[in-house]
Design a protein around this motif. Structure first.
Motif, PDB file in Angstrom:
ATOM      1  N   ILE B 183       0.707  -1.057  -0.336  1.00  0.00           N
ATOM      2  CA  ILE B 183      -0.059   0.039  -0.085  1.00  0.00           C
ATOM      3  C   ILE B 183       0.699   1.076   0.066  1.00  0.00           C
ATOM      4  CG2 ILE B 183      -1.456   1.300   1.477  1.00  0.00           C
ATOM      5  CD1 ILE B 183      -2.972  -1.133   2.062  1.00  0.00           C
ATOM      6  N   SER B 184       0.437   2.030  -0.849  1.00  0.00           N
ATOM      7  CA  SER B 184       1.296   3.203  -0.791  1.00  0.00           C
ATOM      8  C   SER B 184       0.447   4.295   0.199  1.00  0.00           C
ATOM      9  CB  SER B 184       1.323   3.973  -2.164  1.00  0.00           C
ATOM     10  OG  SER B 184       0.014   4.408  -2.478  1.00  0.00           O
ATOM     11  N   LYS B 185       1.251   5.095   0.918  1.00  0.00           N
ATOM     12  CA  LYS B 185       0.932   5.829   2.256  1.00  0.00           C
ATOM     13  C   LYS B 185       1.154   7.100   1.857  1.00  0.00           C
ATOM     14  CE  LYS B 185       1.829   2.393   5.519  1.00  0.00           C
ATOM     15  NZ  LYS B 185       2.725   1.977   6.739  1.00  0.00           N
ATOM     16  N   SER B 186       0.250   8.068   2.458  1.00  0.00           N
ATOM     17  CA  SER B 186       0.540   9.505   2.244  1.00  0.00           C
ATOM     18  C   SER B 186      -0.185  10.037   3.504  1.00  0.00           C
ATOM     19  CB  SER B 186       0.045  10.233   0.884  1.00  0.00           C
ATOM     20  OG  SER B 186      -1.404   9.705   0.713  1.00  0.00           O
ATOM     21  N   LEU B 245       4.191   5.691  -8.438  1.00  0.00           N
ATOM     22  CA  LEU B 245       3.435   6.526  -7.675  1.00  0.00           C
ATOM     23  C   LEU B 245       2.978   7.662  -8.588  1.00  0.00           C
ATOM     24  CD1 LEU B 245       2.305   7.030  -4.871  1.00  0.00           C
ATOM     25  CD2 LEU B 245       4.354   8.132  -4.137  1.00  0.00           C
ATOM     26  N   GLU B 248       0.655   6.893 -11.224  1.00  0.00           N
ATOM     27  CA  GLU B 248      -0.790   6.662 -10.449  1.00  0.00           C
ATOM     28  C   GLU B 248      -1.293   8.121 -10.133  1.00  0.00           C
ATOM     29  OE1 GLU B 248      -1.276   3.730  -7.713  1.00  0.00           O
ATOM     30  OE2 GLU B 248      -1.427   2.199  -9.280  1.00  0.00           O
ATOM     31  N   GLN B 250      -3.294  11.250  -9.812  1.00  0.00           N
ATOM     32  CA  GLN B 250      -4.505  11.399 -10.536  1.00  0.00           C
ATOM     33  C   GLN B 250      -4.493  13.147 -10.205  1.00  0.00           C
ATOM     34  OE1 GLN B 250      -6.451   9.760 -12.125  1.00  0.00           O
ATOM     35  NE2 GLN B 250      -4.792   7.976 -11.740  1.00  0.00           N
TER      36      GLN B 250
END
Lengths: 1122, 767
Positions: B183-186, B245, B248, B250
């Protein structure tokens, strides 16, 4: 039946006091009579009176003996027992004499009744009782609170009786007076009255099987009543059975419900009346013919010789006959008058003699469970909630949607105030229906929206009157005349009905739905489909207990079962995920992503939603991403050491998300601890048990901060419903955390000390059900009423921004709203009173709809009619909610006193205005309310109002909020748990074993019992249960090896195990929450907990036993009367 | 040293220094009468192919207030192993390592050809360079795509060990965690709330106590104190991750209703970026690279509301004091810029949008920290793409042309004091004996911090002669200035470059012609222009122009040869001859004229003017114009409307724009397609020639100029027409005859008129 018995007993007491006794009795009879079909009853009445008269004499006599003064007191208590006897006797007498005799006698006492006919019996019973009991009773009385209430005396006011006849319906009142005596009569009443049942029942007991039964049956069918004779037979059987089964005690109960009940109480006595005549042929009948006395005898004979009664009863004969009764008698107290004198004096009220919930339930079940309840008739009292019945909607809403405390409303506010009977409706707008019943039809009135009254805006319903050839209609609520829109015009037939009457649900049904137009939508925009957001606490506790993993695993499959609109292939509901501890993590699970994305929001002071697109998604489209997410969440937080959590920001986050998505929805929050992290809505531990029983106790129920109230308001405005699953290991302030849930129409589930092994099933089942159940969003409910009454108060989980509209962010099929009505004008008997509950909501597919429920009630000018059409279960529902709200603002003690006082007033009013005159010492209960004392006592003893030391503050707050949304069936079983002797279960049938009363003395140590109250199931195992049973059920060889840590029953392949498990499964299926199952071994630690649910016993926390409370009530009533 | 010109050029090449005066007037009074202040343009990191750095520490003067570096001007006693500081005359012992020193064995720093020398020193831990991308997602799909590609591409250009971080913003701000698998986290922040550095660090879990509680991460190993690792990761470790990242990324998903601007939280995004670095890597080289496609529309630092019907502020609004957000926003960005500068980080702004993006308010971020400012129409233009690529250009030795966290320390001999500096720097507030009380530019200090610089970064440093008139300097004495620049090299080495220069003193009364001859009019023009532009930032435009005019007139009065009140007799010596023309074009330049420029454009132009070296600055002041025709080889022509002829192709370089302009006839030929006919191949070549030359300029210029290809009558021709001297206008068209040049429709005065006036005023005895 106990009730009935009481009634009887009551009389006795009464007898002593009044001396007249006779009179009072008549009164009863009278009451009952009213209900009863006039003519026939009349005859009965006749008899009754006769009995009564006899009674009086006795009474007086006895009274004196005991003690001028004492009589009253003592009388009260004992009376019941005696009464019972007497009643029977009376009954017999009546029977015997039938009309003729009765009339004669009565005249003096209460002619009016006579007219009332049948009903009178009750009164009579009392008289009898007096007779019987006199001496003995007195003593007893003295012993007990004089007040023994026995008098379930249904007997309504004599006068009414008369009236009652006029209106067949009225009959009901009778019940009150067990006057069992009257019972005989009662039965008749009952028969006629149908409703009055209560009184009748009493009579039954005596009569024992036969009689009671008869009475019962009769009750149901008013028509039959007249024909008493006929009914009796059949009924008789029923009753008879009862008695036998229950043993002495039972008898009364059985009949109780059905029959006027009251009489029954007097067990034998009352029954005898009717019963005897018909079925019991033997004894009873004999009795009847015979004079009162004989009657008494009669009963005995019939009765099965159960000796007890005999002993008790002074009337030698009675006692003997009643053998069974005696038992009661002892118990009864109530009986006292009659039987008591002998036995009772020293003893306390015999529990068997006082109204038994079990009996009432069983009677209703057998009387009304077989035929569908057709709602076409105005003011019909539906079967009890404990009865399985089908409903046919013919113009009024099913009782599954609306139940009222009374189906006959006083015409004036004076009457209403006098009676103190709250007028309330318990509404469950989205109630789930059994598969056999059809869901409300959806009606589309086109672009202009539903047809409504111009003035009051009521929706088109079956009660609207079309005039002028169908061009206009007159509103049934406000009488305003409105033009029929052209597209809705239809011609009328010769009866004034529209030709399309049967084609249009809104003209022929009580419940239906309208498709709402855009005018009914927020911002004049059709709503989007709602969303579910799952918000999972991932702090240390939650992770360590395995909860997080469990939830994630479950969600993977659960998401396939989101609620969907009937024919849709997939649910329109979108889902979103959030995890949190001290900060919040949102997840982007957009279908186009290869991996979910986590977005952390640490600015909890000022919550917002970090993403829009991809947060709320369609399950099927994003399945792989969601699955991946749910797989990873437990891993990601596996090593967390964060112990602090926030809470308010979590709700805010969900709210903001819904706002951003411009839809309504539901938050499922899984939370473990008191939110102490620095954030809005931060709480401190303020639990303080020392506040219990002080003026500050109320603060424990109030939220710590008003923050959550404001948040709730915002949530409601957005249609954001919050469901809360709590897993506390310590205090987490449910009172505060629950505020939002409560005001948004959500549910709280609490799993204290959650352990994966033992609690996971319960939690998962609750979660599944909660996710899957039908739910509406962004709902506004409005209750319109006929001019004359007005909805003034509302109880339940909702928010109100004004005084009329109930707003709920979410409303599911289990949520119930209790609405109280008050008069603001007069009602008329002709037009009755109408209720229309309109619920505007968004369906789970995002369709805006209006669900309409209509209910028509009768109106009365006689209090007796009111009392005859009451529903105690509903009343308790109202009272409990009222009290539970009261604890927020008043000391608990004040709330309890107010409850007792109100009930005392209700009963006193009945006694004063409806029951036939009798001695003040008599406790006379309206048939329909004979269970009021026992249930009320349960409410008073509940954890909220009288907590034991082991009850935590959170538990109380939890229960308080829980009860507020309960429907009648739930409150019923919650306050008076169901206790089933498992060892008595028939392994070959599907039926449940007959329930028994919640008292320790009913438990046999050789048996296994199951107790359920809607939240918990206990399986109680006696110490000397056969090893075979233990082996079969638990798979261990001895009692000592049974583990009380079990949370489920082992799956064993033997009939007994299967049967028990199927019972448990069935019970679980009936409740909206999965109940926690606990194994209680007799004499084990846990038994203390279990005993707490034996509500008829004295509780450890100081709650009175049923018997004691009944005495107390009687005292209160007498004080009011004097 | 044949001529001053050669001298100047040599000096520039060796030391990166150009003085306005190369012989210094010896007294304060005389110096002030020179009109143009004694000042220099210093290019601290001027590329020196022939300057290998030495690998040891410089030797410092032991006087605490001096600490000058041993240099070729110092007197050395080889026997006693002593040297005398040429600034404070302190006698210092050589350190032990210099024991073997002798006349024949001199260390490099004593050799005259090493008046500029660079030391590599070992100090402190070396932290890798840090690049923090701050990316606006409120872009059109195409723009975003182009930007994403540029960013992805840039990863391959970064040093492999550089730390890289990503913050994206739109309505919200996302700080992306780069260390995670799966999972990419931010971390997300809302764009409306300003946060203190402390709050930001708390929320990002960067504060120390929070460390242990970071969820989802194994315990911090003690030897890995870099807690920020979640947000800043070595590019070689996460470039795949980051590429995905970025792929992706958006567009900002929040709906923008019609008539609204997207909500863009640039202010908070920058604040978070600054806070993040502040908390994790203070005082190491780091670039915050802001990519924005529009004005900040919410939160602190907002420049315009989100209502499209309210246009973003114009100069007109500003003059009318009608720019409601400007002051607050400016303050916000100034605060940020100062914090960033204090931490030694820099902020680049890449703003690509058709409308303004708030550069006016944000300019200080780049100005004070030495960051780049790039303005384009779209991220999908070669202007942006190549400019951005060029940020990561490498020098001849394969090193990045960027340096960080420079401290510039200026030391002067006693007769001089430092008045201030103008350039991409902030004051370090180092008071000292050589700091003048009079400030020019950023004064009051002898040390400045330049958070980011490249080999062309040039500061203007102004001095004041403090020698009293009655105490003249001994003849033959020389004044000296030493520039000590400590910086972090792109290889993360710490380096110190020391430049020591000396100039002769001359008595202005007796040796004016010497001074005059040593005047560097180009440097002087740029130095004066910087002063003017610096003033223009805070003063009204007309006041600045008046001031410039007065200075020019005074200069002419001082150095012109004329008879009183006879304009025709006015002459200027060769060393001054071009100066008035520079001033003429400067007056018309966008640096001082705001007409026709948006506030953003003005800020953009001024930004670059304040940091480019002399050559580039001159191009900015007076664009270069080349003519291509069949009449001969390409030739530079006068920047004059008379140069615009039908049979010429013109190539104009204004630094910011490259304009190729086809004369009327040429354009017609081209339309007729002659270039495609084999027999007219020469025409094809003619058309091609300016294109090739333009390419050459484009190759080296940073930022990429706007490339404009236009023709006679084309709308874009305005770029040319607005620059040339309007010698022919609609007013004087007939007076000048029609056969040559193109009339310019303007009321501006032409150079001729300007000169006439100048002469008149210069010779006027009344002045």
């Amino acid at each position: 039946m106990s009730v009935n018995q009481q009634a009887h007993t009551g009389p006795p007491y009464g007898q002593p006091q009044p001396g007249y006794q006779g009179y009072p009795q008549p009164a009863y009879g009278g009451q009952s009579l009213p209900g009863v079909p006039p003519s026939q009853y009349g005859a009965y009445n006749g008899p009754m009176p006769g009995y009564q008269q006899p009674g009086p004499p006795q009474g007086p006599l006895r009274a004196p003996p005991t003690s001028g003064a004492p009589p009253p007191a003592s009388g009260a208590s004992h009376p019941s027992g005696h009464l019972a006897y007497s009643q029977y006797e009376h009954g017999d007498v009546q029977n015997g004499i039938p009309a003729s005799a009765a009339p004669m006698q009565r005249p003096p006492a209460s002619q009016p009744f006579l007219p009332g006919s049948a009903p009178t019996p009750v009164s009579q019973t009392s008289t009898f009782q007096q007779y019987g009991s006199p001496p003995a009773s007195v003593q007893q009385l003295s012993n007990h609170m004089a007040g023994m209430t026995i008098g379930s005396a249904a007997a309504s006011a004599p006068p009414p009786a008369g009236l009652g006849y006029g209106p067949p319906t009225s009959v009901p009142p009778v019940s009150g007076s067990f006057s069992a005596t009257g019972s005989g009569l009662y039965t008749p009443y009952s028969a006629s009255q149908g409703p009055p049942p209560t009184s009748v029942s009493q009579g039954l007991p005596l009569a024992q099987p036969p009689f009671p039964g008869q009475t019962i049956s009769t009750q149901r069918l008013p028509t039959q009543v007249p024909g008493f004779a006929p009914p009796p037979p059949s009924t008789g059987v029923g009753p008879s059975s009862y008695p036998p089964t229950t043993g002495a005690p039972r008898p009364p109960t059985m009949p109780g419900p059905p029959l006027p009940g009251q009489t029954v109480a007097g067990p034998p006595t009352s029954q005898p009346n009717h019963v005897s005549s018909p079925p019991p042929p033997s004894a009873m009948s004999g009795l009847h013919p015979g004079p009162p006395m004989s009657g008494l005898h009669g009963p005995p004979p019939p009765t099965h010789p159960p000796q007890p009664g005999y002993q008790m009863q002074q009337n030698g004969s009675f006692g003997q006959v009643r053998g069974p009764q005696p038992n009661y008698g002892g118990a009864y107290p109530g009986t006292p008058n009659y039987g008591s004198p002998p036995g009772p004096p020293p003893k306390r009220l015999d529990p068997d003699s006082i109204p038994s919930p079990i009996q009432v339930i069983e009677d209703d079940r057998s009387n009304r469970g077989s035929e569908p309840f057709v709602t076409g008739v105005r003011g019909q009292v539906p079967p009890l909630v404990t009865t399985n019945f089908l409903v046919k909607d013919q113009g009024n809403a099913s009782p599954r949607y609306i139940r009222c405390t009374s189906y006959n409303i006083p015409c004036t506010s004076d009457m209403a105030k006098q009676s103190q009977v709250p007028l309330a409706a318990v509404i469950k707008p989205l109630a789930a229906l059994p598969p056999e019943e059809t869901l409300p039809y959806l009606v589309d009135h086109g672009e202009s929206g539903p047809v409504r009254c111009n003035r009051c805006k009521a929706y088109m319903c079956p009660f609207m009157q079309f005039i002028e050839g169908g061009r206009r209609f007159q509103c049934c609520f406000c009488s305003c005349v409105t033009e029929v829109p052209p597209h809705y015009f239809q011609h009328l037939d010769h009866t004034g009905k529209r030709v399309d009457f049967y084609d249009r649900p809104e003209l022929s049904l009580g419940s239906y739905e309208f498709l709402a137009t855009v005018d009914y939508c927020k911002n004049n925009k059709f709503p989007s489909p709602p969303a579910f957001i799952f918000m999972i606490d991932v702090s240390y506790n939650a992770v360590k207990s395995g909860l997080v993993r469990l939830i994630c695993e479950e969600l993977k499959s659960l998401l396939d079962y989101l609620p969907r609109e009937g024919n849709m292939e997939e649910s329109a509901i979108r889902v979103g995920f959030v995890t949190y501890n001290k900060v919040l993590h949102f997840y982007n699970v957009k279908s186009s992503l290869a991996q979910p994305q986590m977005m952390v929001v640490s600015d909890v002071a000022d919550m917002f939603v970090p993403l829009l697109d991809g947060f709320l998604v369609n399950v099927n489209e994003s399945r792989t991403v969601i699955t991946s997410l749910l797989d990873q969440i437990p891993e990601m937080f596996a090593d967390t050491r964060e112990t602090e959590t926030v809470f308010a920001p979590v709700i805010q986050a969900g709210l903001e998300a819904l706002k951003a998505a411009e839809c309504a929805g539901k938050l499922f929050i899984f939370h473990t601890s008191l939110p102490i992290a620095e954030a809005p809505g931060k709480l401190k531990n303020r639990d303080d048990k020392k506040l219990v029983n002080t003026d500050k106790e109320k603060t424990l129920f109030q939220p710590q901060t008003s923050f959550y109230n404001n948040l709730a308001k915002d949530c409601v405005a957005q249609g954001c419903c919050v469901d809360l699953f709590l897993f506390p290991n310590q205090y987490l302030d449910v009172a505060t955390l629950g505020v939002v849930t409560y005001q948004t129409g959500g549910s709280i589930y609490k799993y204290a000390y959650f352990q994966l092994e033992t609690d996971q099933d319960r939690f998962l089942n609750d979660l599944r059900r909660d996710v899957q159940k039908e739910v509406g969003f962004d709902a506004v409910m409005r209750v319109r009423t006929s001019t004359g009454i007005r909805a003034t108060d509302f109880f339940g989980a909702f928010y109100m921004s004004n005084t009329t509209d109930v707003e709920m962010a979410g409303l599911d099929c289990d949520k119930t709203i209790t609405v109280e009505f008050k008069h603001d004008d007069k009602l008329s008997e002709d037009s009755g009173a109408l209720l229309q509950c309109a619920l505007l909501y968004t369906s789970c597919a995002g369709q805006r709809r209006l669900r309409i429920h209509n209910l028509s009630l009768n109106c009365c000018t006689q209090l007796a009619d009111l009392y005859r059409n009451c529903e105690t279960d509903t009343l308790i529902n109202y009272l409990a909610k009222y009290a539970y709200r009261g604890v927020l603002s008043s000391p608990v003690k004040t709330v309890r006193d107010a409850l007792i006082n109100q009930c005392a007033q209700i009963l006193a009013c009945y006694r004063k205005n409806c029951a036939s005159p009798s001695s003040a010492g008599q406790l006379i209960l309206p048939e329909c309310m004979k269970l009021l004392p026992v249930y009320l006592n349960c409410v008073l003893k509940s954890d909220v109002l009288q907590p034991g030391p082991e009850v935590t503050t959170d538990d109380r707050a939890y229960i308080r909020q829980l009860v507020t949304s309960m429907d009648v069936a739930e409150t019923n079983v919650f306050f008076y748990p169901r206790l089933l002797p498992l060892t008595k279960a028939d392994v070959d049938s599907d039926s449940l074993p007959a329930a028994i009363r919640n008292s320790e003395e009913r438990l046999s140590k050789g048996d296994i019992y199951l107790l359920e109250n809607g939240l918990n199931i206990f399986v109680w195992v006696g110490v000397s249960v056969q090893q075979g049973l233990i082996q079969n059920l638990f798979g261990v060889s001895s009692f000592s090896q049974i583990s009380s840590a079990l949370s489920t029953l082992p799956v064993l392949e033997n009939p007994f195990s299967k049967k028990v498990r199927s019972i448990v499964d069935m019970l679980q299926g009936q409740r909206s929450r999965y109940m926690k199952l606990m194994i209680v071994k007799q004499e084990d630690k846990l038994e203390m907990l279990f005993r707490h649910f034996l509500v008829e016993d004295k509780s450890l926390s100081g709650g009175a036993s049923y018997v004691d409370f009944l005495c107390h009530m009687h005292k209160e009533i007498r004080q009011l009367l004097s | 040293m044949a001529t001053y010109l050669e001298f100047i050029q040599q000096n520039e090449e060796r030391d990166g220094v150009r003085f306005s005066w190369n012989v210094w007037p010896s007294s304060r009074l005389e110096a002030t009468r020179m009109v143009v202040p004694l000042a220099c343009l210093l290019t601290p990191l001027k590329e020196r192919l022939d300057l290998p750095p030495v690998q040891y520490e410089p030797v410092l003067c032991s006087r605490p207030t001096c600490k000058a570096v041993l240099n070729p001007l110092c007197q050395v006693d080889y026997r006693a192993k002593l040297w005398a500081c040429n600034f404070c005359f302190q006698r210092n012992q050589f350190p032990p390592a210099y024991a073997g020193i002798s006349e024949v064995n001199q260390p490099a720093e004593l050799m005259p050809q090493f008046s500029t020398i660079e030391y590599i020193v070992q100090r402190g831990p070396q932290t890798p360079l840090i690049f923090l991308y701050v990316v606006d997602t409120c872009l059109e799909e195409e723009d975003l795509q182009a930007l994403k590609e540029s960013l992805q591409m840039s990863l391959s250009l970064l040093p492999a060990d550089a730390l890289v971080g990503l913050i994206t913003f739109g309505r919200m701000i996302q700080v992306h965690e780069l260390s995670c698998e799966g999972i990419s986290k931010s971390y997300v922040f809302r764009g409306t709330k300003d946060l203190t550095a402390k709050q930001i660090q708390d929320m990002l879990g960067l504060s120390r106590p929070a460390v242990q509680m970071q969820q989802g991460r194994p315990l911090q190993t003690p030897e890995q104190p870099v807690i920020s690792s979640r947000f800043l990761q070595p590019v070689h470790k996460i470039d795949m991750n980051l590429t995905d990242l970025l792929g992706e990324l958006q567009r900002d998903p929040w709906p923008v209703t019609q008539g609204k601007r997207p909500l863009r939280s640039t202010g908070v995004a920058l604040s978070i970026a600054v806070g993040l670095l502040e908390g994790t890597f203070p005082n190491t080289g780091a670039r915050i690279m802001l990519f924005t496609g529009g004005p900040p529309t919410q939160g602190p630092g907002m420049v315009v509301g989100d209502e499209l019907k309210t246009p973003i502020r114009s100069w007109h609004d500003i003059e009318k004091d009608n720019a409601r957000f400007m002051k607050k926003a400016t303050k916000h960005y100034e605060t940020l810029a100062n914090r960033t500068a204090a931490n030694g980080h820099c902020i680049d702004i890449y703003a690509c949008a058709l409308d303004q993006t708030g550069l006016l308010e944000m300019k200080c971020c780049a100005n004070l920290t030495g960051g780049h400012m790039v303005m384009g129409d779209s991220f999908n233009t070669s202007l942006f793409k190549q400019t951005f690529q060029r940020v990561f250009n490498k020098g001849f030795n394969g090193e990045f042309r960027m340096a960080f966290g420079a401290h510039l320390d200026v030391k002067t001999s006693r007769e001089l004091k430092i008045a201030g500096a103008i350039g991409p720097c902030i004051s370090l507030n180092a008071k000292g004996p050589c700091v003048s009380e009079n400030e020019l530019g950023i004064g009051g200090t002898s040390q400045w911090k330049i958070c980011s610089l490249d080999p062309s970064t040039t500061l203007a440093i102004y001095f004041e002669v403090v020698n009293q008139h009655n105490a003249p300097i001994p003849q033959g004495g020389r004044g000296a200035v030493q520039f000590v620049t400590q910086y972090q090299h792109s290889t993360t080495q710490k380096r110190i470059r020391v430049t020591t220069i000396a100039r002769n003193w001359a008595d202005a009364q007796s040796q004016l012609q010497h001074i005059e001859a040593a005047f560097d009019q180009e440097a002087a023009a740029v130095l004066m222009a910087r002063l003017g532009v610096y003033r223009a930032e805070s003063e009204e435009g007309p006041d600045v122009l008046r001031w410039l005019d007065r200075q020019l007139i005074r200069l002419c009065q001082k150095f012109g040869q004329y008879n009183k009140d006879d304009p025709n007799s006015f002459r200027l010596s060769e060393s001054f001859s071009l100066y008035p023309q520079f001033m003429f074009h400067l007056r018309r330049s966008p640096f001082l004229q705001v007409f026709n420029n948006s506030p953003d454009e003005s800020s953009y132009y001024r930004h670059h003017f304040a940091r480019q070296d002399l050559t580039q600055s001159l191009i900015m002041i007076q664009p270069i114009l080349y003519a291509y025709s069949f009449h001969g080889p390409p030739e530079p022509v006068l920047l004059d409307s008379s140069s615009i002829l039908p049979d010429r192709i013109l190539l104009m370089d204004t630094f910011f724009q490259i304009v190729i302009y086809l004369g009327e006839t040429i354009a017609q030929w081209q339309k007729a397609g002659y270039q495609d006919m084999p027999e007219y191949e020469n025409f094809k070549h003619l058309l091609q020639a300016p294109l090739d030359d333009a390419q050459e300029i484009l190759q080296t210029r940073f930022p990429m100029p706007r490339y404009i290809h236009t023709e006679h009558g084309g709308s874009q021709a305005r770029f040319l027409l607005s620059k040339v001297n309007p010698s022919q206008t609609h007013n004087n068209l007939y007076a000048w005859g029609q056969e040559s040049g193109a009339p310019i429709l303007t009321d501006d005065v032409s150079l001729q008129v300007f000169m006439d006036h100048l002469k008149k005023l210069a010779v006027s005895s009344a002045a």
